[in-house]
Write a protein that holds these residues in place. Structure first.
Motif, PDB file in Angstrom:
ATOM      1  N   PRO B  26       0.777  -1.152   0.037  1.00 27.47           N
ATOM      2  CA  PRO B  26      -0.039  -0.108  -0.134  1.00 27.47           C
ATOM      3  C   PRO B  26       0.939   1.180   0.147  1.00 27.47           C
ATOM      4  CG  PRO B  26      -0.671  -1.628   1.817  1.00 27.47           C
ATOM      5  CD  PRO B  26       0.436  -1.944   1.191  1.00 27.47           C
ATOM      6  N   GLY B  30       1.345   4.913  -2.869  1.00 22.23           N
ATOM      7  CA  GLY B  30       1.015   6.217  -2.344  1.00 22.23           C
ATOM      8  C   GLY B  30       0.657   7.243  -3.003  1.00 22.23           C
ATOM      9  N   ASN B  32      -1.741   6.972  -5.248  1.00 19.84           N
ATOM     10  CA  ASN B  32      -3.067   6.877  -5.246  1.00 19.84           C
ATOM     11  C   ASN B  32      -3.709   7.630  -4.014  1.00 19.84           C
ATOM     12  OD1 ASN B  32      -2.894   5.563  -7.591  1.00 19.84           O
ATOM     13  ND2 ASN B  32      -2.647   3.385  -6.361  1.00 19.84           N
ATOM     14  N   ASP B  33      -3.249   7.816  -3.109  1.00 18.03           N
ATOM     15  CA  ASP B  33      -3.574   8.663  -1.815  1.00 18.03           C
ATOM     16  C   ASP B  33      -3.121   9.986  -1.972  1.00 18.03           C
ATOM     17  OD1 ASP B  33      -4.546   6.337  -0.714  1.00 18.03           O
ATOM     18  OD2 ASP B  33      -2.561   5.994   0.221  1.00 18.03           O
ATOM     19  N   ASN B  59      -2.622  14.805   0.920  1.00 18.79           N
ATOM     20  CA  ASN B  59      -2.333  13.330   1.226  1.00 18.79           C
ATOM     21  C   ASN B  59      -3.463  12.920   1.875  1.00 18.79           C
ATOM     22  OD1 ASN B  59      -1.270  10.999   1.860  1.00 18.79           O
ATOM     23  ND2 ASN B  59       0.305  11.595   3.299  1.00 18.79           N
ATOM     24  N   THR B  60      -4.293  11.745   1.182  1.00 16.23           N
ATOM     25  CA  THR B  60      -5.408  11.517   2.023  1.00 16.23           C
ATOM     26  C   THR B  60      -5.317  10.091   2.551  1.00 16.23           C
ATOM     27  OG1 THR B  60      -6.184  10.461  -0.022  1.00 16.23           O
ATOM     28  CG2 THR B  60      -6.901  12.819   0.309  1.00 16.23           C
ATOM     29  N   GLY B  61      -3.877   9.639   2.389  1.00 21.98           N
ATOM     30  CA  GLY B  61      -3.593   8.313   2.812  1.00 21.98           C
ATOM     31  C   GLY B  61      -3.189   8.396   4.356  1.00 21.98           C
ATOM     32  N   ASN B  62      -2.740   7.160   4.928  1.00 25.20           N
ATOM     33  CA  ASN B  62      -2.283   6.930   6.070  1.00 25.20           C
ATOM     34  C   ASN B  62      -0.819   7.001   6.406  1.00 25.20           C
ATOM     35  OD1 ASN B  62      -5.125   6.513   7.172  1.00 25.20           O
ATOM     36  ND2 ASN B  62      -5.034   4.392   6.290  1.00 25.20           N
ATOM     37  N   PRO B 103       0.071  12.279   6.802  1.00 21.40           N
ATOM     38  CA  PRO B 103      -1.106  11.799   6.413  1.00 21.40           C
ATOM     39  C   PRO B 103      -2.270  12.672   6.959  1.00 21.40           C
ATOM     40  CG  PRO B 103       0.142  10.455   7.978  1.00 21.40           C
ATOM     41  CD  PRO B 103       0.993  11.660   7.777  1.00 21.40           C
ATOM     42  N   LYS B 143       2.053  10.939  -9.775  1.00 20.02           N
ATOM     43  CA  LYS B 143       0.670  11.513  -9.879  1.00 20.02           C
ATOM     44  C   LYS B 143       0.691  12.561 -11.155  1.00 20.02           C
ATOM     45  CE  LYS B 143      -3.434  12.540  -8.251  1.00 20.02           C
ATOM     46  NZ  LYS B 143      -4.687  11.466  -8.290  1.00 20.02           N
TER      47      LYS B 143
END
Lengths: 208, 159
Positions: B26, B30, B32-33, B59-62, B103, B143
């Motif tokens: 995942p 990254g 993709n987030d 950054n919408t990820g964790n 994050p 991206k």
């Protein structure tokens, strides 16, 4: 301000009061005041340089006296600060409406190598029509910056080109050519337009 | 076959690597987030002057993401730069280096601050056209952003 300080420190004794007053005087009016980070620009009539505007006409700071004046330093190869400031200035001029007709607006280049009359003419044509672009040879640019107490520096870029660091404040002068105030970069627009109006109204008898 | 202590250790190490690889997956995605909002740029005068582009990178990820570089066919030397203004009112510009985005955090490229500086333009930036700019992250994720070109005097993404 000083009166409040006297009240606050009154119980601490006369010595403290005296010291406080002296410190205040030192910083505001005394020798300490001269140590502030920025020096006031000269009056336009006391400046001593000669440049050419974007229409090829010889200009001097003296030619600005008679109307309030707004001056900004930059260069046409500047990708970020200069177009941002010039579009800010264009908006302020729109806000001023007809009053903008009473104002000289001058963009002075700090890049003698690349900013020719033609380059400047092309550049200013994209902004408010009141904006005049001034170009000059390097010693005249240096003298202009000196008279305005502005700074600039050529800085090489990794790709072999160069950029220029420069004072990004907008300088305001009253119609008699005396310095009134600056509008700093990132200053809120609601403060900028009233400052310009103050410069426009600031007459021969008011030099602050 | 009985597992010796040595083999058990080896198996453990191998499975730990396997587990790490699975957990890393995942993170490798990254990019993709990352969500890019309000991208815009200003038209250029010819192609001798550097261009500029602005956007908000979220950054919408964790996991934290680190923007390491940018790429576009529009410019041979695109780079994130930072404008700063000192106490004397002097503005200067310097490469911003890598940008870490926490994050849930974001980095705003905006006038007078961080910006994508497009050096060595390959063609003029023409008002009304668009170009693609690829953000490259430390984990290899990329991206691609479609950036509209507004006028030279444009002030923001709504112009």
């Amino acid at each position: 301000m000083q009166r409040r300080r006297v009240l606050t420190f009154g119980s601490a004794g006369l010595g403290a009061i005296g010291l406080t007053l002296f410190a205040g005087w030192w910083q505001v009016d005394g020798p300490g005041a001269a140590q502030s980070d920025r020096l006031r620009p000269l009056a336009l009539s006391d400046m001593n340089f000669r440049m050419v505007d974007h229409e090829g006409i010889t200009v001097t700071p003296q030619s600005l006296v008679g109307r309030a004046t707004m001056v900004f330093f930059g260069f046409t190869y500047c990708p970020d600060v200069c177009p941002t400031t010039l579009s800010d200035i264009s908006l302020w001029l729109d806000d001023l409406g007809n009053d903008a007709d009473e104002l000289n607006v001058v963009f002075i280049t700090v890049d003698s190598e690349r900013d020719t009359v033609d380059a400047m003419a092309d550049y200013v044509s994209y902004f408010h029509p009141a904006i005049r672009g001034w170009v000059g040879v390097s010693d005249q640019i240096a003298q202009a910056a000196d008279d305005f107490r502005a700074n600039y520096e050529k800085v090489p870029l990794e790709d072999g080109d160069y950029t220029m660091n420069h004072t990004a404040s907008v300088f305001l002068f009253n119609p008699t050519g005396e310095f009134v105030s600056t509008i700093d970069y990132h200053e809120q627009r609601e403060f900028a337009v009233p400052k310009i109006r103050r410069a426009l109204k600031s007459g021969a008898d008011t030099t602050s | 076959m009985r597992l010796t202590a040595k083999n058990t250790l080896l198996a453990g190490v191998l499975s730990a690597f396997g587990l790490t690889a699975i957990l890393s997956a995942p993170v490798l995605a990254g990019g993709n987030d990352v969500v890019v909002e309000d991208a815009w740029s200003r038209a250029s005068i010819g192609s001798n002057r550097p261009g500029v582009a602005y956007m908000t990178i979220r950054n919408t990820g964790n996991e934290a993401v680190t923007l390491t570089s940018i790429r576009t066919d529009l410019a041979r030397m695109p780079e994130i730069h930072q404008t700063s203004t000192n106490a004397e009112g002097v503005s200067s510009m310097a490469p911003a280096g890598e940008l870490e985005i926490a994050p849930g955090g974001f980095v705003a490229l905006e006038p007078g601050g961080l910006h994508a500086m497009l050096m060595r333009l390959q063609r003029p930036m023409i008002e009304g056209e668009r170009f693609t700019l690829t953000l490259i992250f430390a984990d290899g994720a990329e991206k691609t952003v479609n950036v509209p070109i507004f006028g030279i005097a444009a002030r923001g993404p709504e112009s």
